[in-house]
Write a protein that holds these residues in place. Structure first.
Motif, PDB file in Angstrom:
ATOM      1  N   ILE A  39       0.847  -1.196   0.000  1.00  0.00           N
ATOM      2  CA  ILE A  39       0.000   0.000   0.000  1.00  0.00           C
ATOM      3  C   ILE A  39       0.879   1.242   0.000  1.00  0.00           C
ATOM      4  CG2 ILE A  39      -1.835   1.249   1.183  1.00  0.00           C
ATOM      5  CD1 ILE A  39      -2.611  -1.455  -0.006  1.00  0.00           C
ATOM      6  N   ALA A  40       0.725   2.066  -1.033  1.00  0.00           N
ATOM      7  CA  ALA A  40       1.550   3.260  -1.157  1.00  0.00           C
ATOM      8  C   ALA A  40       0.797   4.536  -0.804  1.00  0.00           C
ATOM      9  CB  ALA A  40       2.095   3.363  -2.580  1.00  0.00           C
ATOM     10  N   GLU A  41      -0.517   4.455  -0.717  1.00  0.00           N
ATOM     11  CA  GLU A  41      -1.288   5.662  -0.430  1.00  0.00           C
ATOM     12  C   GLU A  41      -2.517   5.298   0.393  1.00  0.00           C
ATOM     13  OE1 GLU A  41      -3.403   7.304  -3.822  1.00  0.00           O
ATOM     14  OE2 GLU A  41      -3.072   5.445  -4.925  1.00  0.00           O
ATOM     15  N   GLN A 112     -12.744   3.301  -3.192  1.00  0.00           N
ATOM     16  CA  GLN A 112     -13.006   1.916  -3.579  1.00  0.00           C
ATOM     17  C   GLN A 112     -11.943   1.410  -4.548  1.00  0.00           C
ATOM     18  OE1 GLN A 112     -16.194   1.044  -6.280  1.00  0.00           O
ATOM     19  NE2 GLN A 112     -16.744  -0.853  -5.208  1.00  0.00           N
ATOM     20  N   ASP A 113     -11.450   2.292  -5.409  1.00  0.00           N
ATOM     21  CA  ASP A 113     -10.429   1.882  -6.373  1.00  0.00           C
ATOM     22  C   ASP A 113      -9.153   1.437  -5.672  1.00  0.00           C
ATOM     23  OD1 ASP A 113      -9.531   1.693  -9.207  1.00  0.00           O
ATOM     24  OD2 ASP A 113      -8.064   3.176  -8.521  1.00  0.00           O
ATOM     25  N   ILE A 114      -8.857   2.038  -4.503  1.00  0.00           N
ATOM     26  CA  ILE A 114      -7.686   1.605  -3.736  1.00  0.00           C
ATOM     27  C   ILE A 114      -7.843   0.142  -3.329  1.00  0.00           C
ATOM     28  CG2 ILE A 114      -6.434   1.913  -1.565  1.00  0.00           C
ATOM     29  CD1 ILE A 114      -6.991   4.882  -1.780  1.00  0.00           C
ATOM     30  N   ASN A 118      -5.662  -2.756  -5.523  1.00  0.00           N
ATOM     31  CA  ASN A 118      -4.651  -3.430  -4.696  1.00  0.00           C
ATOM     32  C   ASN A 118      -5.133  -4.753  -4.128  1.00  0.00           C
ATOM     33  OD1 ASN A 118      -2.303  -1.368  -4.379  1.00  0.00           O
ATOM     34  ND2 ASN A 118      -4.134  -0.142  -4.006  1.00  0.00           N
ATOM     35  N   ASP A 119      -6.351  -5.154  -4.495  1.00  0.00           N
ATOM     36  CA  ASP A 119      -6.949  -6.407  -4.019  1.00  0.00           C
ATOM     37  C   ASP A 119      -6.968  -6.461  -2.492  1.00  0.00           C
ATOM     38  OD1 ASP A 119      -8.288  -8.759  -4.389  1.00  0.00           O
ATOM     39  OD2 ASP A 119      -6.500  -9.977  -4.749  1.00  0.00           O
ATOM     40  N   ILE A 132      -4.842   3.527   9.524  1.00  0.00           N
ATOM     41  CA  ILE A 132      -5.550   2.584   8.653  1.00  0.00           C
ATOM     42  C   ILE A 132      -4.878   1.217   8.687  1.00  0.00           C
ATOM     43  CG2 ILE A 132      -6.184   2.043   6.270  1.00  0.00           C
ATOM     44  CD1 ILE A 132      -6.634   4.933   5.742  1.00  0.00           C
ATOM     45  N   TYR A 133      -5.717   0.195   8.703  1.00  0.00           N
ATOM     46  CA  TYR A 133      -5.290  -1.199   8.627  1.00  0.00           C
ATOM     47  C   TYR A 133      -5.826  -1.775   7.312  1.00  0.00           C
ATOM     48  CZ  TYR A 133      -4.992  -0.425  13.706  1.00  0.00           C
ATOM     49  OH  TYR A 133      -4.725   0.082  14.957  1.00  0.00           O
ATOM     50  N   TYR A 134      -4.962  -2.417   6.529  1.00  0.00           N
ATOM     51  CA  TYR A 134      -5.361  -3.049   5.276  1.00  0.00           C
ATOM     52  C   TYR A 134      -5.290  -4.562   5.465  1.00  0.00           C
ATOM     53  CZ  TYR A 134      -4.071   1.613   3.567  1.00  0.00           C
ATOM     54  OH  TYR A 134      -3.943   2.969   3.389  1.00  0.00           O
TER      55      TYR A 134
END
Length: 221
Positions: A39-41, A112-114, A118-119, A132-134
Motif C-alpha cells: 500500500i503506497a497511499e 473503492q479503487d484503492i 490493490n486487491d 488505517i489497517y489493510y
C-alpha cells in the motif's frame, strides 16, 4: 486383565498422536512468499452526501452494527467493531454493502479503487487517530498449503515457518490467532491461505493489540 491391556493400548495410541504432533516440520524445497508492503497511499477523510452504484466483486460481505465479515478464498475475515471499542470505519470491496462508511469520503469511487486495484479485502480506519489497517490475501504457495493453519502448529514449528518467510520476524498471538510480525505487516495462514494485515504509519504500536484482538480469521463454513 483385558481392561488393563485396553487402557495400556489406548495410552500407547495417545502417546503416538502426541509424538506425531511434536515432530519438527520439514520445509526443505518448500517455496514461500515473504510478506511485503503493497500500500503506497491512503485516502483522505472528507464527507459526501450522494449515493452511487458499486463495482462488482466476488467477496461475500456481511455488515451489521456489531461486525463486518468478508469471505473469500474459503476463508472468513471478521472484524468485531464492538469488541474493538468502536470508532472504526470498515470498508470492503463491495461499495453498496459498505455504503454507510463509503459516504463519509468526498470521493468514494477513488477510495473503492484503492481496494479494488490493490486487491484489499478490508480497509479499516480508526476514526480517532486516522490510522488505517489493510487486510488482504497473499498468493498461496507450497508453504501455505503445507502449513494449512499456522495457529495450530507447535511454537517450534511456528518459528520455523516464520523464519522461512522473514528471518527478522517475531510471533505474536491475539484473539487465539498466531501472527508472524515483520514490523508493519502481520501475516498468518488459515485454510492454506496467507492473510495479511498491513498497518500504515499513523497507527501507534499501542493500538495494534486492540485491533488484532477484534479480528478473527477462520476457514469458511
Amino acid at each position: 486383565m483385558k481392561k488393563i491391556i485396553s487402557l495400556l493400548l489406548a495410552a500407547l495410541l495417545c502417546f503416538g498422536c502426541f509424538s506425531a504432533l511434536a515432530e519438527d516440520i520439514d520445509l526443505t524445497g518448500v517455496e514461500a512468499n515473504a510478506p511485503a508492503a503493497k500500500i503506497a497511499e491512503k485516502p483522505a477523510l472528507d464527507l459526501r452526501d450522494a449515493a452511487m452504484a458499486g463495482a462488482a466483486t466476488t467477496d461475500v460481505v456481511e455488515v451489521t452494527d456489531a461486525y463486518v465479515s468478508v469471505t473469500a478464498n474459503n476463508v472468513t475475515i471478521r472484524f468485531d467493531k464492538q469488541k474493538a471499542g468502536g470508532g472504526y470505519m470498515v470498508l470492503t470491496k463491495d461499495l453498496m454493502a459498505s455504503l454507510t462508511d463509503y459516504l463519509r469520503y468526498d470521493d468514494p469511487y477513488s477510495v473503492q479503487d484503492i481496494l479494488l486495484s490493490n486487491d484489499i479485502n478490508m480497509l479499516i480506519m480508526d476514526e480517532f487517530t486516522k490510522g488505517i489497517y489493510y487486510v488482504y490475501f497473499l498468493e498461496a504457495d507450497g508453504l501455505s498449503a503445507l502449513v494449512g493453519d499456522f495457529s495450530s502448529l507447535s511454537s517450534r514449528n511456528q518459528t520455523t515457518v516464520a523464519q522461512k518467510l522473514a528471518s527478522s520476524s517475531t510471533i505474536v498471538t491475539y484473539n487465539n490467532i498466531s501472527w508472524i510480525s515483520t514490523g508493519s505487516i502481520f501475516a498468518t495462514i488459515v485454510n492454506g491461505q496467507y492473510v495479511c494485515v498491513e498497518i500504515d504509519s499513523d497507527v501507534s504500536p499501542a493500538d495494534v493489540p486492540y485491533f488484532l484482538g477484534a479480528l478473527s480469521v477462520t476457514a469458511a463454513r
